[in-house]
Design a protein around this motif. Structure first.
Motif: not given
Length: 64
Positions: A1-5, A15-26
């Motif tokens: 699986m790849a990890l994306y920011k 959700m505020p402008d510029g909010y950052e989080f990570q997502v794991s996806s195949s």
């Protein structure tokens, strides 16, 4: 699986402008919409924010 920011390009629902989080996806080269929506929901944002699940709404960087 790849990890994306992901970084919000503007405010999406509560959700505020510029909010950052990570997502794991195949999915490569960008995460799929279902994985994005699931992570937004897990983070506790409202249904309006969850509706911005398309990868075009985000600045995306592949982490690994």
């Amino acid at each position: 699986m790849a990890l994306y920011k992901l970084k919000a390009k503007r405010q999406y629902g509560d959700m505020p402008d510029g909010y950052e989080f990570q997502v794991s996806s195949s999915s490569i080269p960008t995460p799929n919409a279902e994985d994005i929506e699931k992570e937004i929901k897990r983070l506790g944002f409202n249904a309006d924010a969850q509706s911005y699940r398309s990868d075009g709404n985000w600045d995306i960087e592949k982490v690994s």
